[in-house]
Structures are given as C-alpha cells and as structure tokens.
Motif scaffolding. Sequence first.
Motif, PDB file in Angstrom:
ATOM      1  N   GLY A  57       2.742  17.811   0.087  1.00 57.68           N
ATOM      2  CA  GLY A  57       1.932  19.021  -0.104  1.00 57.68           C
ATOM      3  C   GLY A  57       1.261  19.223   1.208  1.00 57.68           C
ATOM      4  N   ARG A  58      -0.051  20.291   1.551  1.00 55.68           N
ATOM      5  CA  ARG A  58      -1.650  19.966   1.983  1.00 55.68           C
ATOM      6  C   ARG A  58      -2.100  19.624   1.862  1.00 55.68           C
ATOM      7  N   ILE A  59      -2.460  18.521   2.847  1.00 53.96           N
ATOM      8  CA  ILE A  59      -4.159  17.357   2.595  1.00 53.96           C
ATOM      9  C   ILE A  59      -5.766  18.219   3.137  1.00 53.96           C
ATOM     10  N   PRO A  60      -6.271  17.751   2.595  1.00 52.39           N
ATOM     11  CA  PRO A  60      -7.237  18.055   3.488  1.00 52.39           C
ATOM     12  C   PRO A  60      -7.470  17.933   5.035  1.00 52.39           C
ATOM     13  N   ASP A  61      -7.595  18.541   6.088  1.00 49.40           N
ATOM     14  CA  ASP A  61      -7.771  17.773   7.492  1.00 49.40           C
ATOM     15  C   ASP A  61      -8.255  17.110   8.175  1.00 49.40           C
ATOM     16  N   GLU A  62      -8.639  16.338   7.412  1.00 42.65           N
ATOM     17  CA  GLU A  62      -9.972  15.484   7.624  1.00 42.65           C
ATOM     18  C   GLU A  62      -9.547  14.102   6.980  1.00 42.65           C
ATOM     19  N   LEU A  63      -8.432  14.291   6.591  1.00 37.86           N
ATOM     20  CA  LEU A  63      -7.142  13.288   6.418  1.00 37.86           C
ATOM     21  C   LEU A  63      -6.361  13.306   6.917  1.00 37.86           C
ATOM     22  N   PRO A  72      -7.133   3.749   9.797  1.00 39.76           N
ATOM     23  CA  PRO A  72      -5.722   4.129   9.347  1.00 39.76           C
ATOM     24  C   PRO A  72      -6.511   4.267   7.656  1.00 39.76           C
ATOM     25  N   LEU A  73      -6.517   4.844   7.076  1.00 45.64           N
ATOM     26  CA  LEU A  73      -6.875   5.132   5.461  1.00 45.64           C
ATOM     27  C   LEU A  73      -6.286   3.736   4.631  1.00 45.64           C
ATOM     28  N   ASP A  74      -6.970   3.740   3.552  1.00 46.67           N
ATOM     29  CA  ASP A  74      -7.289   2.585   3.239  1.00 46.67           C
ATOM     30  C   ASP A  74      -6.170   2.569   1.961  1.00 46.67           C
ATOM     31  N   GLY A  75      -5.457   1.690   1.719  1.00 51.20           N
ATOM     32  CA  GLY A  75      -4.266   1.264   0.484  1.00 51.20           C
ATOM     33  C   GLY A  75      -5.228   2.394  -0.691  1.00 51.20           C
ATOM     34  N   HIS A  76      -6.850   2.337  -0.822  1.00 48.64           N
ATOM     35  CA  HIS A  76      -7.020   2.921  -2.687  1.00 48.64           C
ATOM     36  C   HIS A  76      -6.929   5.253  -1.727  1.00 48.64           C
ATOM     37  N   ALA A  77      -7.220   5.199  -1.189  1.00 52.00           N
ATOM     38  CA  ALA A  77      -7.165   6.445   0.265  1.00 52.00           C
ATOM     39  C   ALA A  77      -5.958   6.881  -0.160  1.00 52.00           C
ATOM     40  N   LEU A  78      -5.158   6.301   0.199  1.00 53.13           N
ATOM     41  CA  LEU A  78      -3.443   6.278   0.348  1.00 53.13           C
ATOM     42  C   LEU A  78      -2.892   6.555  -1.243  1.00 53.13           C
ATOM     43  N   ASP A  79      -3.481   5.978  -2.119  1.00 53.86           N
ATOM     44  CA  ASP A  79      -2.812   6.194  -3.600  1.00 53.86           C
ATOM     45  C   ASP A  79      -3.429   7.073  -3.720  1.00 53.86           C
ATOM     46  N   GLU A  80      -4.543   8.028  -3.734  1.00 49.92           N
ATOM     47  CA  GLU A  80      -4.681   8.778  -4.058  1.00 49.92           C
ATOM     48  C   GLU A  80      -4.142   9.924  -3.964  1.00 49.92           C
ATOM     49  N   LEU A  81      -3.339   9.959  -2.623  1.00 52.44           N
ATOM     50  CA  LEU A  81      -2.550  10.786  -1.741  1.00 52.44           C
ATOM     51  C   LEU A  81      -1.033  10.893  -2.562  1.00 52.44           C
ATOM     52  N   GLY A  82      -0.726   9.902  -3.499  1.00 49.76           N
ATOM     53  CA  GLY A  82       0.341   9.607  -3.325  1.00 49.76           C
ATOM     54  C   GLY A  82       1.303   8.612  -3.093  1.00 49.76           C
ATOM     55  N   ILE A  83       0.877   8.522  -1.676  1.00 50.70           N
ATOM     56  CA  ILE A  83       1.167   7.446  -0.027  1.00 50.70           C
ATOM     57  C   ILE A  83       1.216   6.130  -1.084  1.00 50.70           C
ATOM     58  N   HIS A  84       2.162   5.728  -0.044  1.00 53.20           N
ATOM     59  CA  HIS A  84       2.273   3.772  -0.534  1.00 53.20           C
ATOM     60  C   HIS A  84       3.053   3.049   1.095  1.00 53.20           C
TER      61      HIS A  84
END
Length: 349
Positions: free
Chosen positions: A237-243, A166-178
Amino acid sequence: MTNRLALAVLAASHPMGQQVYERELLLRAPDALGPEWQVEPIVARSLRASVPGTVRLPSALLGAASPALRRSLGHVMYRGRDLVHRLDLRLPPAPSGEFLTIHDVVPWRFVDERVACSDAAESARRAAVVVCPSQFSAAEVTSQFGVEEPLVIPYGVGETFLSAVPLDGHALDELGIHAPFVLHAGGCTERKNLSGLAGAWPLVRSVHRTTSLVLLGPADPRRDRLFRTQEGAVLTGRIPDELIAGVMAAASCVVVPSLYEGFGLPAVEAMAVGVPLVAANRSSLPEVCGDAGLLVEPSARGLAEGIIAVLDGGSLAETLTERGRQRARTLTWDASVRAHAELWKSAVP
C-alpha cells in the motif's frame, strides 16, 4: 514592483509523480525568483473533496463543461495575478498569456485513464508557452494538439534521493519487507503494464527463489488481482513519503515496466539512490534513462530476463549503479525550477 505569479494545481487524494513536480515548484519557486516576486498557489478541489485547497469547483468544470464556461471561470479564478502557470490541463484556462504544463496525453491514448477536458486542444494552442517534461511528451503534445515547439523542462530529484541511505532490516520489517527484493512504485492503470510484470515475476522467482517483489502504491483491486496470490509478492500500500527513498535504496533492483510515461519519475529516483534500474524500452523512458538503465521489451519474458540479469550481480549491476548516479545528478529539481524561473522572468518587461 512585485510580480504576482499564480501556480495553479489540482488537489489530489493520492499524490503521484505529477504532484511531486507541483510540490517542488511551489516549494522552490520563491527562492528561484527572488524577493521581487510573489508566488501564490491556487489549489482547486471538487465540491466533495476532503483534501486541502484554496478554491472548490464542480467536477464538471474540470472536464465536460463547455470551453466558453471554462474560460469564464478562468477569468474569475486568476483575477489580479500578473502571470499564471497552469500545472494541470484539466484546470480552467487563464484569460491570456498563461504558461501551461502538459505532462502527457494519456487520456487520449488509454481509455482507463482520467477524463479528457473539452477544451484541451484549444487552450493548449492559446497558451503563451507549453511546458513538457520530455522530448517524447513534447512530440505527443504537438501531434495531439497542434502545439508548435513546446518547451522541454525535465522533472528532477532532490537531496532526499541523491543522499538516500537504505532502510535497515528492522525498519523494513515494520513495513513487511524483507531483503533481497525488487521494487515497483507506481499506479495500476493499463499503461503501467503491471500485467507484464505479473507475467514476469514467476520466471524471476524460479531463478531467484529468496527474492521478493515489493509493490508500493495506493490500494487498487487491479494490483490485488495480479499479485495477491503470487509467491514472493508483497503489497505494501502507500507508505510515508519520508520512507520511500530509503526503501528504494534498499532494493536490489527497481523495475519500471510502463508502456507509456510522459517522464517516468521513479526511474530517475532509482538512479539517484544508486539502485540498478530495469525499464521498458518505450515512450520517454529511453530518453530519461539514457545508458544508465537496462532497457528491455515490456513483455513478461523481456522484463524477466532484464531483472534476472541484474539480480545475478556482477559488472552489469555495478555499471548501471554508477551510470545511474551520474545521470541523476544532471536531473535535479533545482535545475528544473531554475529553468521555470527563467521562463517566468522572460514574460516580464
């Protein structure tokens, strides 16, 4: 002696599940076949398309052109190849003995989907073997085109999802996800049933007020109209495939509300990352999910009740997670490509 296999695909500006299948075949086929085979991609694109490709075709030749004209173009496109596997029905057919993947018959079931090609039934019946990703899809192809006994080879997942962290909180924050959040990944056409999910979400939110609904996918006015003003809805929207695998693994639940899927790749991806799955009890999804997903009626209430049951936690979520991981291990891209390789090799004396 070297056998030349052409894998013919149609370039897409917004890759979705079908393009994942095509990419995995192109990537893995050489190893699955061995050194005596040469695998050649043929990537067709329209005259105005900016996406990469190997051949340009007028858009009319991908749909409305006469069957005779499409056959003539196929003679030119596939010249010099021993075998052709056409991975999109819209591409011109090969002269003879081709393999053909038909993912679904969506254009004949939903008016808002892509245009159907003029020679679909004829070229499907002429193919040496028609491949479908599910028994449901195979039955649809038989019913629509009169193809006898299509070969079922399921899609799969790779290590990216099977070993996802799972992506950590910081990486999720950068995508606008909480966190916590429910995830939907996919398109916006009628069969995807986003209207059902839009009706379900206020019911879910009334019980789980701190949970958000994250919708992954290319920008689309239909998704915007349904969710832009919904409390707790996040349109990334679309996010990078690797994420994608990491985002999915961080979700509390993945929902696939579709009314019609030829396979339903996001369902298997959700199972692979170890996230509870809620899926519509329709089309191929019961076949693909087995007992590893919570199958519900695709109405607003049915979807809401399923999501709430999973979000409430307890033994249901734990059971779905464990069953999902086990089932995903039986549906891998390695297994899928091996089955394709056996098919291709069977055509060589």
